[in-house]
Design a protein around this motif. Structure first.
Motif, short mmCIF file in Angstrom:
data_model
loop_
_atom_site.label_atom_id
_atom_site.label_comp_id
_atom_site.label_asym_id
_atom_site.label_seq_id
_atom_site.Cartn_x
_atom_site.Cartn_y
_atom_site.Cartn_z
N GLU A 138 1.28 -1.35 -0.20
CA GLU A 138 0.26 0.15 -0.14
C GLU A 138 1.28 1.13 0.14
OE1 GLU A 138 -2.67 1.75 -0.85
OE2 GLU A 138 -3.69 -0.72 -0.88
N LYS A 139 0.31 2.34 -0.33
CA LYS A 139 0.68 3.24 -0.82
C LYS A 139 1.51 4.24 0.83
CE LYS A 139 -3.36 6.23 -0.04
NZ LYS A 139 -3.34 5.68 1.43
N PRO A 140 1.95 4.60 0.69
CA PRO A 140 3.11 5.36 0.29
C PRO A 140 4.13 4.15 0.45
CG PRO A 140 3.90 6.89 2.33
CD PRO A 140 2.24 6.12 2.50
N ILE A 141 4.64 3.24 -0.16
CA ILE A 141 5.50 2.83 -0.26
C ILE A 141 6.35 2.86 0.92
CG2 ILE A 141 5.36 1.56 -2.50
CD1 ILE A 141 8.49 2.63 -2.57
N SER A 142 7.14 3.89 1.34
CA SER A 142 8.01 4.45 2.41
C SER A 142 7.20 4.99 3.21
CB SER A 142 8.88 4.79 1.57
OG SER A 142 8.98 6.03 0.73
N HIS A 143 8.08 4.63 4.75
CA HIS A 143 8.00 6.22 5.73
C HIS A 143 8.51 7.58 5.69
CE1 HIS A 143 7.47 7.07 10.45
NE2 HIS A 143 6.64 7.71 9.47
N VAL A 144 9.68 7.39 5.23
CA VAL A 144 11.13 8.28 4.85
C VAL A 144 11.70 7.60 3.83
CG1 VAL A 144 11.70 8.52 7.58
CG2 VAL A 144 12.79 7.21 5.88
N GLU A 248 -1.46 14.14 5.75
CA GLU A 248 -2.59 14.18 4.51
C GLU A 248 -1.95 14.08 3.16
OE1 GLU A 248 -6.49 14.34 3.57
OE2 GLU A 248 -5.97 15.07 4.87
N ILE A 249 -0.52 15.03 3.32
CA ILE A 249 0.04 14.71 2.25
C ILE A 249 -0.20 13.10 1.07
CG2 ILE A 249 2.43 15.17 3.14
CD1 ILE A 249 2.44 17.11 0.32
N GLY A 250 0.67 12.50 3.07
CA GLY A 250 1.18 11.37 2.42
C GLY A 250 0.19 10.28 2.45
N ASP A 251 -0.84 10.66 2.65
CA ASP A 251 -2.42 9.43 3.14
C ASP A 251 -3.22 9.61 1.62
OD1 ASP A 251 -4.11 7.29 4.20
OD2 ASP A 251 -5.09 9.13 5.07
N HIS A 390 8.96 5.30 -5.95
CA HIS A 390 9.24 6.41 -5.07
C HIS A 390 9.04 7.74 -5.80
CE1 HIS A 390 13.26 7.05 -2.95
NE2 HIS A 390 13.83 7.92 -3.55
N ARG A 391 8.95 7.64 -7.08
CA ARG A 391 8.96 9.15 -7.64
C ARG A 391 8.00 10.18 -7.11
NH1 ARG A 391 9.99 6.53 -13.33
NH2 ARG A 391 12.17 6.04 -12.96
N SER A 392 6.86 9.55 -6.80
CA SER A 392 5.81 9.94 -5.92
C SER A 392 6.42 9.92 -4.27
CB SER A 392 4.49 10.05 -6.53
OG SER A 392 4.50 8.09 -5.81
N CYS A 393 6.34 9.41 -4.00
CA CYS A 393 6.32 9.06 -2.36
C CYS A 393 8.18 10.66 -1.96
CB CYS A 393 6.91 7.77 -2.10
SG CYS A 393 6.14 6.56 -2.55
N GLU A 400 7.45 16.91 2.83
CA GLU A 400 7.67 17.21 4.93
C GLU A 400 9.02 17.45 5.76
OE1 GLU A 400 6.28 15.95 9.05
OE2 GLU A 400 5.46 16.87 7.28
N ILE A 401 9.99 16.92 5.10
CA ILE A 401 11.26 18.22 5.66
C ILE A 401 11.36 19.27 5.32
CG2 ILE A 401 13.75 18.09 4.88
CD1 ILE A 401 13.49 14.41 3.52
N ALA A 402 11.61 19.64 3.99
CA ALA A 402 10.93 21.18 3.42
C ALA A 402 10.82 21.90 4.81
CB ALA A 402 10.39 22.24 2.03
N PHE A 403 9.22 21.07 5.64
CA PHE A 403 8.03 22.67 6.38
C PHE A 403 9.12 21.94 7.37
CE2 PHE A 403 5.17 21.69 9.60
CZ PHE A 403 4.33 22.62 9.18
N ARG A 404 9.45 21.12 7.93
CA ARG A 404 9.82 21.38 9.02
C ARG A 404 11.07 21.57 9.15
NH1 ARG A 404 9.31 15.06 10.88
NH2 ARG A 404 10.62 15.86 12.55
#
Length: 441
Positions: A138-144, A248-251, A390-393, A400-404
């Motif tokens: 299931e999406k996203p394939i990665s958490h980080v 939300e962006i990753g869900d 991976h390109r979309s994830c 998220e990194i830029a926001f944080r």
């Protein structure tokens, strides 16, 4: 059982992963001649929540040529509910377990469907591939971010079929829209915009409490930090917390970001990311994430991909709660994963080809069919294979990194590392709680 592959082997990382693979290769049938795969695919279902039951109901209603060998969830109540959706589907009941390793060490299992919280996706998927199983993840394939590359490496190393649950990649309406875009109906596409525009409600914090008796809570936490049980950090609302999810962006947003990548033809990492978000509407919300986001990713050739998330609208954008716009040199296309697209051409936005709102064309059946056929034929080139997923994830994680951190970051697309921001680079990976480490590849 005819093998010494154990739960301990699969959980341990580093050199132990090689031991798992060696033992898995000794299993009768796991690496048998791939061209002689039987028509019926033996599946293990890992994570028996709402989306898994959606998949299961589809498999049952379509009478797919599959056999459900295992139902796995750390909450036995979820396993019980899922089992009811299998009533009458197959003569033999599926085995039940709270430990995914039982599924992976079964030599009769051909493939697994993984629908756990995000923080478990990569560890289970990589362990499954090492054990010779194909993976619908299931999406996203990665958490980080770096987990995406680990999954790509594992799929190549073990020659496994991996399909991310981005079902619109196989939707009939996507195919029709894609042919128009490929034929140049709107010219050369320069900008793609994706959005999530749906009403969201405030979820007030609640006190910690005891975990339900039927739940193996330590295993639910898995690689995430040890924390007291909290109802909001569990079924459904776990999506609000960074330990387990991507907001939300990753869900929901990942679906539309993936379609933006598809329409724009994204084939590399971006060079610049800007991200803004705030608490606009949901004051007192328990979530660790902002309730709105506005993100842009710029690529080396100047093309832009934009994502917008609004929690305050029931009218959507251009009539759709989830959608995309592809802006080309000759016109633009409004596209929605709800099963519709509209084309507008020239300086007067003259109407072009149009498809109506057909919610039945969401691609679930076609996407699962592609995966099951790939398991049978050993075609590793699925539409949502790891390199594509991976390109979309990656865009989710970079946002998220830029926001944080700094709000605006520059990325070297060759090294996929940020320029002059150690804080941001540290967030491309994460720590894993023992013994639930990420298997090395």
């Amino acid at each position: 059982m005819t093998t010494n592959v154990t739960r301990r082997h699969i959980l341990q990382a580093g050199t132990q992963t090689a031991a798992v693979l060696a033992a898995a290769q000794a299993m009768p049938g796991v690496f048998a001649a791939e061209t002689s795969k039987p028509e019926t695919v033996n599946l293990g279902l890992i994570g028996c929540g709402s989306i898994m039951n959606h998949h299961l109901k589809g498999l049952v209603s379509r009478k797919e040529a599959v056999s459900i060998s295992w139902l796995c969830d750390v909450d036995s109540a979820q396993v019980d509910r899922t089992a009811k959706n299998m009533a009458g589907f197959q003569p033999k009941e599926a085995k039940r377990t709270a430990e995914f390793e039982d599924v992976l060490t079964d030599p009769d299992v051909d493939a697994v469907v993984v629908a756990t919280p995000h923080h478990w996706h990569a560890p289970i998927a990589i362990a499954a591939m090492a054990a010779g199983k194909d993976v619908y993840l299931e999406k996203p394939i990665s958490h980080v971010y770096d987990e995406g590359h680990a999954i790509i490496r594992a799929a190549k190393k073990y020659q496994r079929v991996v399909q991310q649950g981005s079902q619109m990649r196989n939707s009939p309406v996507t195919d029709r829209a894609g042919k128009l875009l490929a034929d140049g109906v709107i010219g050369e596409i320069k900008i793609a915009k994706a959005w999530t525009a749906e009403m969201r409600n405030t979820v007030k914090p609640v006190a910690d409490s005891a975990a339900p008796e039927q739940v193996n809570y330590d295993r639910w936490l898995g690689p995430a930090p040890k924390r007291p049980f909290n109802q909001h950090r569990f079924h459904g609302t776990w999506r609000m917390f960074r330990d387990y999810a991507n907001g939300e962006i990753g869900d929901d947003g990942i679906h539309d970001i993936d379609m933006a990548c598809w329409g724009l033809g994204v084939d590399s990492a971006p060079t610049q990311i800007t991200a803004r978000g705030s608490r606009m509407m949901l004051h007192g919300h328990a979530s660790e994430y902002p309730d709105n986001m506005n993100v842009s990713w710029q690529f080396a050739d100047g093309r832009l991909l934009i994502y917008e998330n609004y929690p305050f609208t029931s009218y959507g954008i251009h009539g759709f709660d989830n959608g995309n716009i592809f802006y080309g040199t000759e016109g633009y296309m409004i596209f929605s994963r709800r099963g519709a697209f509209r084309v507008f051409l020239g300086p007067k936005s003259e109407p072009g080809p149009t498809e109506g709102d057909v919610r039945s064309e969401r691609g679930y059946a076609e996407h699962m069919a592609e995966f099951l056929n790939a398991v049978r034929t050993r075609d590793l080139h699925t539409k949502a294979r790891p390199e594509v997923a991976h390109r979309s994830c990656a865009l989710v994680h970079l946002a998220e990194i830029a926001f944080r951190t700094e709000g605006r970051l520059d990325l070297d697309p060759a090294t996929e590392r940020f320029k002059d921001c150690d804080e941001a680079n540290a967030l491309l990976s994460k720590a894993y709680r023992d013994p639930y480490r990420l298997p090395s590849v």
